[in-house]
Design an enzyme around this catalytic site. Sequence first.
Site: not given
Length: 328
Positions: A111, A211
């Site tokens: 991420k 996210k």
Amino acid sequence: MRVAIIGFGAVGQGVAAVLADPVHGFTLTGVADSRSAIMNGDGLNPEEILAKKKETGLCGIEGKSAADILASGVFDILVEASPTNANGGEPATSLIRSTLRSGRHVVTSNKGPIASAYHELKAIADEQKVGLGYEATVAGAVPVINGIRHGLAGNTIRSLYGILNGTCNYILTRMRDEGLTYQQALQEARDLGYAEADPTYDVKGIDAAIKLVILANTLLGMNVTLSDVDISGIDLVTVEALNLAEDEGSTVRLIGEIIPERKIIRVSPRVLALDHPLVVDGTLNAIQVCTDMAGHVTFIGRGAGAQPTASAILADLISIRDYYGGRS
């Protein structure tokens, strides 16, 4: 196409296990963990490497590293699966950048680089005419990125709401169902492998916020960083609060929210009706998108773990192979 894997923890090993099946049509040619590496342009045996990792803790030759694999050039696609660093994504960001500049494709579950440097990395990929896949960075096996980008192409996204962290969802589910305290539910999540020894990223809402940044920047045309997200975690949620919500036909879930037009991007515990589409149990993830034409569309599925993440990585590998026709 030839695939190299950098990062050989649970996710990297999950990918190697998938590539062991010849039906997928990929050849594993390089693997690196934090202390060793192995490469062979003619192909490696994934099962042998997995067995060695389990027995010795090393995937290859001690002292060799990811740099040796990159220098060797024995791959067409790099799978970058090292642990996330939320502050700049290094060293993975530099590794992905150099790989793309060399004219090779990248698929990542990490991420950090996508949250911190997506626009730069995408520009390099476009310039070099190579693929950059990152479906595995958000919601595990749930195809939310490709589902929105392709399945809802042409729609204007008015808002996005979601449960983006399975650890938090598990803790809140157990607190509601069994009356466990936050600490008891957290310990249970640790015992089952759902929570890390240091669960800060999860329970403080940071993982969900990262996210959201990825979704905002890659799908919604925004340019935000982690510091732009208003973040509250679940560590102050009590059994009493859950019981009170239950009495009102509701429950509490950690919800990530993006409203592009109002420039709202936040993560916080929210009270939702028990019949709300986002009230899913255990470690499931759920994302609801509100669009101008399709209305509300909800994605639900397994959001974490080696196998679900490997599923998302495999989907990106296949997409790159099919789109680029096997050329490196």
